[in-house]
Design a protein around this motif. Sequence first.
Motif, PDB file in Angstrom:
ATOM      1  N   GLY A 141       0.852  -1.408   0.052  1.00 45.14           N
ATOM      2  CA  GLY A 141       0.052  -0.115  -0.039  1.00 45.14           C
ATOM      3  C   GLY A 141       1.011   1.074   0.059  1.00 45.14           C
ATOM      4  N   ASN A 142       2.016   1.085  -0.224  1.00 44.80           N
ATOM      5  CA  ASN A 142       3.018   2.297  -0.261  1.00 44.80           C
ATOM      6  C   ASN A 142       3.678   2.569  -1.637  1.00 44.80           C
ATOM      7  OD1 ASN A 142       4.707   4.383   0.530  1.00 44.80           O
ATOM      8  ND2 ASN A 142       6.305   2.976   1.316  1.00 44.80           N
ATOM      9  N   GLN A 143       3.089   3.613  -2.460  1.00 46.35           N
ATOM     10  CA  GLN A 143       3.733   3.897  -3.802  1.00 46.35           C
ATOM     11  C   GLN A 143       4.904   4.595  -3.667  1.00 46.35           C
ATOM     12  OE1 GLN A 143       0.774   6.482  -5.801  1.00 46.35           O
ATOM     13  NE2 GLN A 143      -0.180   6.888  -3.738  1.00 46.35           N
ATOM     14  N   ILE A 144       5.975   4.244  -4.278  1.00 49.41           N
ATOM     15  CA  ILE A 144       7.297   4.962  -4.114  1.00 49.41           C
ATOM     16  C   ILE A 144       7.369   5.667  -5.485  1.00 49.41           C
ATOM     17  CG2 ILE A 144       9.713   4.525  -4.030  1.00 49.41           C
ATOM     18  CD1 ILE A 144       9.048   2.075  -2.289  1.00 49.41           C
ATOM     19  N   ILE A 145       7.724   7.064  -5.385  1.00 51.08           N
ATOM     20  CA  ILE A 145       7.741   7.758  -6.641  1.00 51.08           C
ATOM     21  C   ILE A 145       9.011   8.694  -6.585  1.00 51.08           C
ATOM     22  CG2 ILE A 145       6.819   9.396  -8.079  1.00 51.08           C
ATOM     23  CD1 ILE A 145       3.992   8.375  -7.000  1.00 51.08           C
ATOM     24  N   GLY A 146       9.942   8.598  -7.230  1.00 50.01           N
ATOM     25  CA  GLY A 146      11.046   9.533  -7.405  1.00 50.01           C
ATOM     26  C   GLY A 146      10.737  10.625  -8.508  1.00 50.01           C
ATOM     27  N   CYS A 147      11.360  11.844  -8.041  1.00 52.44           N
ATOM     28  CA  CYS A 147      11.291  12.958  -9.193  1.00 52.44           C
ATOM     29  C   CYS A 147      12.594  13.404  -9.510  1.00 52.44           C
ATOM     30  CB  CYS A 147      10.159  14.203  -8.518  1.00 52.44           C
ATOM     31  SG  CYS A 147      10.015  15.528  -9.882  1.00 52.44           S
ATOM     32  N   MET A 148      12.781  13.773 -10.542  1.00 48.59           N
ATOM     33  CA  MET A 148      14.306  14.158 -11.252  1.00 48.59           C
ATOM     34  C   MET A 148      14.052  15.471 -11.999  1.00 48.59           C
ATOM     35  SD  MET A 148      17.298  12.430 -13.564  1.00 48.59           S
ATOM     36  CE  MET A 148      17.427  11.100 -12.313  1.00 48.59           C
ATOM     37  N   ARG A 149      14.726  16.418 -11.744  1.00 45.05           N
ATOM     38  CA  ARG A 149      14.535  17.834 -12.423  1.00 45.05           C
ATOM     39  C   ARG A 149      15.566  17.612 -13.583  1.00 45.05           C
ATOM     40  NH1 ARG A 149      15.909  21.441  -7.502  1.00 45.05           N
ATOM     41  NH2 ARG A 149      17.355  19.601  -7.617  1.00 45.05           N
ATOM     42  N   PHE A 150      15.096  17.346 -14.834  1.00 40.80           N
ATOM     43  CA  PHE A 150      15.989  17.037 -16.028  1.00 40.80           C
ATOM     44  C   PHE A 150      16.150  18.581 -16.715  1.00 40.80           C
ATOM     45  CE2 PHE A 150      17.851  15.809 -19.728  1.00 40.80           C
ATOM     46  CZ  PHE A 150      18.833  14.501 -19.385  1.00 40.80           C
ATOM     47  N   SER A 151      17.226  19.076 -16.237  1.00 34.33           N
ATOM     48  CA  SER A 151      17.440  20.473 -16.737  1.00 34.33           C
ATOM     49  C   SER A 151      16.136  21.388 -17.016  1.00 34.33           C
ATOM     50  CB  SER A 151      18.317  20.687 -18.411  1.00 34.33           C
ATOM     51  OG  SER A 151      19.546  19.830 -18.219  1.00 34.33           O
ATOM     52  N   TYR A 152      15.454  21.134 -15.792  1.00 33.62           N
ATOM     53  CA  TYR A 152      14.322  21.961 -15.911  1.00 33.62           C
ATOM     54  C   TYR A 152      14.401  23.495 -15.568  1.00 33.62           C
ATOM     55  CZ  TYR A 152       9.724  23.429 -14.599  1.00 33.62           C
ATOM     56  OH  TYR A 152       8.353  24.084 -14.284  1.00 33.62           O
ATOM     57  N   ILE A 153      13.703  24.288 -16.318  1.00 29.93           N
ATOM     58  CA  ILE A 153      13.876  25.632 -16.180  1.00 29.93           C
ATOM     59  C   ILE A 153      12.659  26.353 -15.279  1.00 29.93           C
ATOM     60  CG2 ILE A 153      14.113  27.874 -17.280  1.00 29.93           C
ATOM     61  CD1 ILE A 153      15.608  26.307 -19.646  1.00 29.93           C
ATOM     62  N   SER A 154      13.128  27.119 -14.433  1.00 33.32           N
ATOM     63  CA  SER A 154      12.099  27.523 -13.599  1.00 33.32           C
ATOM     64  C   SER A 154      12.057  28.816 -12.793  1.00 33.32           C
ATOM     65  CB  SER A 154      11.795  26.370 -12.333  1.00 33.32           C
ATOM     66  OG  SER A 154      12.786  26.308 -11.602  1.00 33.32           O
ATOM     67  N   LYS A 155      11.329  29.175 -12.223  1.00 39.18           N
ATOM     68  CA  LYS A 155      11.153  30.480 -11.359  1.00 39.18           C
ATOM     69  C   LYS A 155      11.508  30.091 -10.097  1.00 39.18           C
ATOM     70  CE  LYS A 155       7.361  32.719 -14.103  1.00 39.18           C
ATOM     71  NZ  LYS A 155       6.005  33.419 -13.640  1.00 39.18           N
ATOM     72  N   GLY A 156      12.824  30.091  -9.540  1.00 38.10           N
ATOM     73  CA  GLY A 156      13.223  29.604  -8.330  1.00 38.10           C
ATOM     74  C   GLY A 156      13.722  28.335  -8.375  1.00 38.10           C
TER      75      GLY A 156
END
Length: 272
Positions: free
Chosen positions: A6-21
């Motif tokens: 019942g535990n969903q494991i999710i990673g997030c990688m910013r791949f040269s993501y251009i952003s505000k801050g």
Amino acid sequence: MGKSNGNQIIGCMRFSYISKGGFAHSHDPQEEQERLIYAADRMERRFKLFEHFALKSLKQQTDQDFKCIFLITQTFPAEYRQRLEDLIGDWSPGIIIAKPFMPQFRAIRACYEEVQDDELRWITSFRLDDDDMLDKRFVERVRRLALPLARVRGDGNPLIISFNKGVYLEIGEDENRIFDACERTPLSVGAAMITHTGKRENIYSRNHRKLAAFFPAYSELDEPSWLRTVHQDNDSIPEFTGILDKREPSEVDQWLADGFDVSREWLMEFGR
């Protein structure tokens, strides 16, 4: 999708993501950020690091029941998006999500909300930069630790798991350097947060070095969990907060072989 227990494991990688801050040049105009981030020589270096370090470590996880979001900006050049898609290929955990130029945390939170399964009670978010490695048993270890720790807290609010032992690779102009580390504060590579699904917090909610000042945290030191690269394209000057270079080279070599499937010889030649 990371649904065991019942535990969903999710990673997030910013791949040269251009952003505000969110990174050193993020207060520059969007066009200036794009010129800097999408420069051909920089992107070649990023793809090389990504393919040989971050992506390799994700694909060799002993537990493949997870998802990893690769966050890109909607202006990400088509040739680089195709290259990213080709590298991920039919690897089922990988998801590419493009978001507009916007505040970084809003984009990341939207990604997690888009991918999470609202029918499951728990979500564990983790972070990884595109130039670092997780050891091959990282997801397996997160799954083993996360729910028991969350039950100790008992209320479903966020709890941090900080994996503080690992290896640094400094890629220098003349030669590379490898050294072990046991950090006092969480790194950007491998830190994880478990909470009830539907909460607005995730592992990017606070600066990684300050997570333990805002959330209860568990420091895991049993095994080396990451290999972090230091190089000319690091967004900020790397900080070391713990014990460095105390292990015998033979022990570090065993860590590299067992946990990351790389050798000292290969790392010393990388980027040469």
